[in-house]
Design a protein around this motif. Sequence first.
Motif, mmCIF file in Angstrom:
data_model
loop_
_atom_site.group_PDB
_atom_site.id
_atom_site.type_symbol
_atom_site.label_atom_id
_atom_site.label_comp_id
_atom_site.label_asym_id
_atom_site.label_seq_id
_atom_site.Cartn_x
_atom_site.Cartn_y
_atom_site.Cartn_z
ATOM 1 N N ASP A 73 0.851 -1.191 0.000
ATOM 2 C CA ASP A 73 0.000 0.000 0.000
ATOM 3 C C ASP A 73 0.886 1.241 0.000
ATOM 4 O OD1 ASP A 73 -2.294 -1.654 0.039
ATOM 5 O OD2 ASP A 73 -2.182 -1.797 2.219
ATOM 6 N N ASN A 74 0.732 2.112 0.979
ATOM 7 C CA ASN A 74 1.516 3.351 1.003
ATOM 8 C C ASN A 74 2.709 3.272 1.968
ATOM 9 O OD1 ASN A 74 -0.357 3.298 3.142
ATOM 10 N ND2 ASN A 74 -0.236 5.510 3.382
ATOM 11 N N PHE A 75 3.107 2.051 2.355
ATOM 12 C CA PHE A 75 4.278 1.864 3.215
ATOM 13 C C PHE A 75 5.387 1.190 2.414
ATOM 14 C CE2 PHE A 75 0.830 2.243 6.221
ATOM 15 C CZ PHE A 75 1.376 3.089 7.178
ATOM 16 N N VAL A 76 6.605 1.710 2.577
ATOM 17 C CA VAL A 76 7.760 1.174 1.868
ATOM 18 C C VAL A 76 8.876 0.949 2.878
ATOM 19 C CG1 VAL A 76 9.451 1.557 0.032
ATOM 20 C CG2 VAL A 76 7.117 2.441 -0.221
ATOM 21 N N THR A 77 9.373 -0.289 2.919
ATOM 22 C CA THR A 77 10.502 -0.631 3.780
ATOM 23 C C THR A 77 11.726 -0.777 2.896
ATOM 24 O OG1 THR A 77 9.066 -1.777 5.335
ATOM 25 C CG2 THR A 77 11.400 -2.306 5.437
ATOM 26 N N VAL A 78 12.800 -0.137 3.317
ATOM 27 C CA VAL A 78 14.021 -0.152 2.518
ATOM 28 C C VAL A 78 15.221 -0.418 3.428
ATOM 29 C CG1 VAL A 78 14.210 2.384 2.580
ATOM 30 C CG2 VAL A 78 15.375 1.135 0.799
ATOM 31 N N ARG A 79 16.063 -1.353 3.002
ATOM 32 C CA ARG A 79 17.317 -1.649 3.696
ATOM 33 C C ARG A 79 18.432 -1.164 2.784
ATOM 34 N NH1 ARG A 79 21.485 -5.162 3.483
ATOM 35 N NH2 ARG A 79 22.498 -5.677 5.448
ATOM 36 N N TYR A 80 19.342 -0.385 3.341
ATOM 37 C CA TYR A 80 20.378 0.212 2.515
ATOM 38 C C TYR A 80 21.610 0.529 3.348
ATOM 39 C CZ TYR A 80 18.271 4.403 4.544
ATOM 40 O OH TYR A 80 17.757 5.336 5.428
ATOM 41 N N THR A 81 22.692 0.745 2.644
ATOM 42 C CA THR A 81 23.944 1.167 3.249
ATOM 43 C C THR A 81 24.345 2.477 2.606
ATOM 44 O OG1 THR A 81 24.628 -1.107 3.653
ATOM 45 C CG2 THR A 81 26.369 0.562 3.610
ATOM 46 N N TYR A 82 24.721 3.435 3.446
ATOM 47 C CA TYR A 82 25.240 4.693 2.915
ATOM 48 C C TYR A 82 26.752 4.583 2.771
ATOM 49 C CZ TYR A 82 21.249 7.884 2.972
ATOM 50 O OH TYR A 82 20.074 8.528 2.693
ATOM 51 N N TYR A 83 27.219 5.003 1.611
ATOM 52 C CA TYR A 83 28.646 5.153 1.341
ATOM 53 C C TYR A 83 28.893 6.642 1.148
ATOM 54 C CZ TYR A 83 28.801 0.131 0.682
ATOM 55 O OH TYR A 83 28.719 -1.219 0.887
ATOM 56 N N ALA A 84 30.031 7.117 1.646
ATOM 57 C CA ALA A 84 30.307 8.551 1.592
ATOM 58 C C ALA A 84 31.717 8.817 1.081
ATOM 59 C CB ALA A 84 30.141 9.163 2.983
ATOM 60 N N VAL A 85 31.884 10.035 0.590
ATOM 61 C CA VAL A 85 33.191 10.562 0.210
ATOM 62 C C VAL A 85 33.369 11.842 1.012
ATOM 63 C CG1 VAL A 85 34.595 11.518 -1.665
ATOM 64 C CG2 VAL A 85 33.048 9.593 -2.121
ATOM 65 N N SER A 86 34.473 11.928 1.720
ATOM 66 C CA SER A 86 34.725 13.113 2.545
ATOM 67 C C SER A 86 35.386 14.205 1.716
ATOM 68 C CB SER A 86 35.618 12.756 3.738
ATOM 69 O OG SER A 86 36.928 12.445 3.280
ATOM 70 N N PHE A 87 35.318 15.419 2.219
ATOM 71 C CA PHE A 87 36.010 16.536 1.575
ATOM 72 C C PHE A 87 37.526 16.380 1.726
ATOM 73 C CE2 PHE A 87 31.824 18.430 2.423
ATOM 74 C CZ PHE A 87 31.522 18.896 1.154
ATOM 75 N N GLU A 88 37.934 15.764 2.848
ATOM 76 C CA GLU A 88 39.356 15.612 3.138
ATOM 77 C C GLU A 88 40.029 14.580 2.232
ATOM 78 O OE1 GLU A 88 37.096 17.269 6.346
ATOM 79 O OE2 GLU A 88 36.901 15.262 5.505
ATOM 80 N N ASP A 89 39.288 13.567 1.808
ATOM 81 C CA ASP A 89 39.835 12.512 0.955
ATOM 82 C C ASP A 89 38.853 12.226 -0.183
ATOM 83 O OD1 ASP A 89 41.230 10.448 -0.178
ATOM 84 O OD2 ASP A 89 41.178 9.146 1.588
#
Length: 136
Positions: A73-89
């Motif tokens: 219906d109007n519910f969504v379950t999501v499993r995810y991993t965030y990957y990041a890039v820093s300003f320093e590297d």
Amino acid sequence: MSSKEFVKSFYESDFYKDPEILKGFLHPECELFWSSSSGFVKFNYDQIIEHGVRISESFKELRADISHIIAEDNFVTVRYTYYAVSFEDPEEEFCLAHFISIWEVKEGKLFSCHEMSQMADELAVDNNAYLAVKVS
């Protein structure tokens, strides 16, 4: 667009780089209930926007790798991993955290989210970000 497609498009967007993009996804009464490694926090619409600005100030890039997305219906379950890039590297992407979020979509916008997260472990072993556990 279905609720599932809408939530997926949110995670594929650059919402963290531009508050106007984020506002385009959020219902004006949106609330986020987040249980993180450091405790529980509840954000309202304005606080979610402020958090997005903080993310943009902390990371050059942020990418969600979705491993599961289930809709009913109007519910969504999501499993995810965030990957990041820093300003320093800016040449290295690192695994930031793992999330499970349950979104309610109302009137074509993200209305409510119950979310749990855990900081990433350097022992993440594959693209699905499953963690290796040392056994003694």
